[in-house]
Design a protein around this motif. Structure first.
Motif, PDB file in Angstrom:
ATOM      1  N   PHE A 163      -5.391   7.884   4.257  1.00  0.00           N
ATOM      2  CA  PHE A 163      -5.627   6.703   3.399  1.00  0.00           C
ATOM      3  C   PHE A 163      -5.523   5.410   4.208  1.00  0.00           C
ATOM      4  N   THR A 166       2.626   1.686  -3.490  1.00  0.00           N
ATOM      5  CA  THR A 166       1.669   2.113  -4.516  1.00  0.00           C
ATOM      6  C   THR A 166       1.253   3.562  -4.314  1.00  0.00           C
ATOM      7  N   PHE A 167       1.002   3.937  -3.058  1.00  0.00           N
ATOM      8  CA  PHE A 167       0.620   5.330  -2.759  1.00  0.00           C
ATOM      9  C   PHE A 167       1.742   6.284  -3.168  1.00  0.00           C
ATOM     10  N   ARG A 198       1.591   9.225  -6.090  1.00  0.00           N
ATOM     11  CA  ARG A 198       1.683  10.633  -5.708  1.00  0.00           C
ATOM     12  C   ARG A 198       2.895  11.346  -6.295  1.00  0.00           C
ATOM     13  N   THR A 206      -8.558   2.869   4.950  1.00  0.00           N
ATOM     14  CA  THR A 206      -8.443   1.488   4.451  1.00  0.00           C
ATOM     15  C   THR A 206      -8.672   0.481   5.563  1.00  0.00           C
ATOM     16  N   ALA A 239       0.827  -1.208   0.000  1.00  0.00           N
ATOM     17  CA  ALA A 239       0.000   0.000   0.000  1.00  0.00           C
ATOM     18  C   ALA A 239       0.863   1.261   0.000  1.00  0.00           C
ATOM     19  N   THR A 240       1.932   1.257   0.781  1.00  0.00           N
ATOM     20  CA  THR A 240       2.805   2.440   0.850  1.00  0.00           C
ATOM     21  C   THR A 240       3.527   2.686  -0.464  1.00  0.00           C
ATOM     22  N   GLN A 297      -2.325  13.019   3.718  1.00  0.00           N
ATOM     23  CA  GLN A 297      -3.112  12.168   2.822  1.00  0.00           C
ATOM     24  C   GLN A 297      -2.809  10.686   3.059  1.00  0.00           C
ATOM     25  N   TYR A 298      -1.533  10.367   3.322  1.00  0.00           N
ATOM     26  CA  TYR A 298      -1.141   8.973   3.531  1.00  0.00           C
ATOM     27  C   TYR A 298      -1.765   8.400   4.809  1.00  0.00           C
ATOM     28  N   TYR A 313      -6.503   7.488  -8.376  1.00  0.00           N
ATOM     29  CA  TYR A 313      -5.715   6.984  -7.258  1.00  0.00           C
ATOM     30  C   TYR A 313      -6.467   5.965  -6.394  1.00  0.00           C
ATOM     31  N   PRO A 314      -7.665   6.283  -5.906  1.00  0.00           N
ATOM     32  CA  PRO A 314      -8.333   5.317  -5.003  1.00  0.00           C
ATOM     33  C   PRO A 314      -8.609   3.972  -5.663  1.00  0.00           C
ATOM     34  N   LEU A 352      -5.326   1.947  -5.991  1.00  0.00           N
ATOM     35  CA  LEU A 352      -4.927   1.418  -4.687  1.00  0.00           C
ATOM     36  C   LEU A 352      -5.830   0.260  -4.249  1.00  0.00           C
TER      37      LEU A 352
END
Length: 351
Positions: A108, A65-66, A70, A112, A62-63, A104-105, A312-313, A316
């Motif tokens: 997210f 990909t985020f 970004r 999640t 997840a990190t 934002q992170y 983005y969403p 992810l």
């Protein structure tokens, strides 16, 4: 009197024995109470440990990909027509893109964990969770059918070629397996659509409206893994058929069908089982192209559209779903090892 005392003593012994049996599975506490004993089955501990190990893996996925989404140049609304700065700021504020990256992170990750993947940028008014709930069953059906075709077909063809090493069947299987590995899925899919779909009209050429619509996409998706499984099975069978225990089984009068089913195939499946985890990854990533070619409304098609639109969403969400599926597939492979080969068992804290 003596018979009565003996009877009462026997009743006390029975009562103590019953209490002992009833207390099995319980452990003593410092205050003298009894609580259920924790499960000490090594298989359960193994599964729980693997599930706990999956948590940091999902966090890394997840990190990463985020961060990639970004920090890549461009933004999710750059392809729209030139928007006035005020409208663009309002849109970014609507999706909380005007906040600092770290904020934002954390937001997210928090959303999640609660199961909230946020709204889609491309599909206005729809949440990512709703899109995944609608598209995942389609991809699951297509992937399951392709997995079944590739596994059953690859093992059967590889077994037949391995026990007839050097025959014409072996040569044909090797030629087809090389073609299956070499031809890309988009070339094979286009060829099947032109011949079986449009020229002969045997199967629908696209869309997802019934069981007949799944045949061509499943064959296209299963061709590469089936060819590879056939090669793996053939090599394993050739290695196994010359072992001493096979010759011993034949000398003891065991039928050839039982030797192939019990001794040859069971040992040859170990190499195929090792390939099961990467096989699922191939089927998942291969479905991106196949779903696009056949216009199938699965997760792969949404993923391709989401990447091109910088949604983005949705990117992810699809990435996390695929990561979970691959982790579960690897866990299933480890469990299958013990079933196929009794020498590989979870016997304690170690495999």
């Amino acid at each position: 009197m003596r018979a009565g005392r003996a009877h009462r003593s026997l009743l006390r012994d029975v009562d103590q024995f019953s209490r002992g049996r009833a207390c099995e599975g319980l452990r003593d506490q410092p205050d003298g109470s009894l609580v259920p004993r924790r499960s000490e089955h090594p298989l359960i501990r193994f599964v729980v440990a693997r599930l706990l190990q999956a948590i940091p893996v999902l966090l890394i996925v997840a990190t990463a990909t985020f961060a990639l989404l970004r920090f890549l140049p461009g933004g999710p609304f750059d392809r729209e027509k030139a928007l006035p700065p005020e409208i663009l700021r309002n849109i970014e504020a609507r999706y909380e893109l005007d906040r600092p990256i770290l904020e934002q992170y954390t937001q997210f990750l928090s959303n999640t964990v609660r199961g909230d993947l946020g709204p889609s940028y491309k599909y206005i008014g729809r949440d990512v969770s709703d899109i995944l709930a609608e598209s995942f069953p389609v991809s699951l059906q297509l992937g399951s059918l392709a997995l079944l075709i590739s596994f059953v077909g690859g093992v059967s063809i590889g077994l037949a070629a391995g026990v007839r090493r050097g025959s014409w069947l072996d040569r044909v299987v090797m030629l087809l397996s090389v073609l299956g590995v070499s031809v890309p899925s988009f070339v094979l899919g286009a060829g099947l659509i032109l011949t079986l779909g449009l020229a002969l009209g045997w199967f629908p050429a696209g869309l997802w409206e019934g069981p007949s619509h799944a045949i061509l996409p499943a064959i296209t998706l299963a061709a590469l893994p089936m060819a590879y499984i056939a090669q793996l099975t053939r090599s394993s069978v050739i290695d196994v058929v010359d072992r001493d225990y096979i010759r011993t089984a034949r000398a003891k009068g065991v039928s050839e069908a039982r030797i192939r089913r019990v001794h040859v195939l069971r040992n040859a499946l170990l190499a195929v089982t090792t390939y099961f985890g990467p096989l699922l990854a191939i089927l998942l990533t291969g479905s991106f192209v196949v779903e696009k070619i056949y216009a199938i409304p699965g997760m792969g098609r949404f993923f391709v559209t989401a990447v091109s639109n910088r949604d983005y969403p949705l990117v992810l969400g699809v990435t996390l779903v695929y990561a979970v599926l691959v982790l579960l597939a690897n866990l299933l492979v480890d469990l299958l090892y013990g079933w196929i080969d009794p020498r590989i068992r979870v016997t304690g804290n170690r495999e």
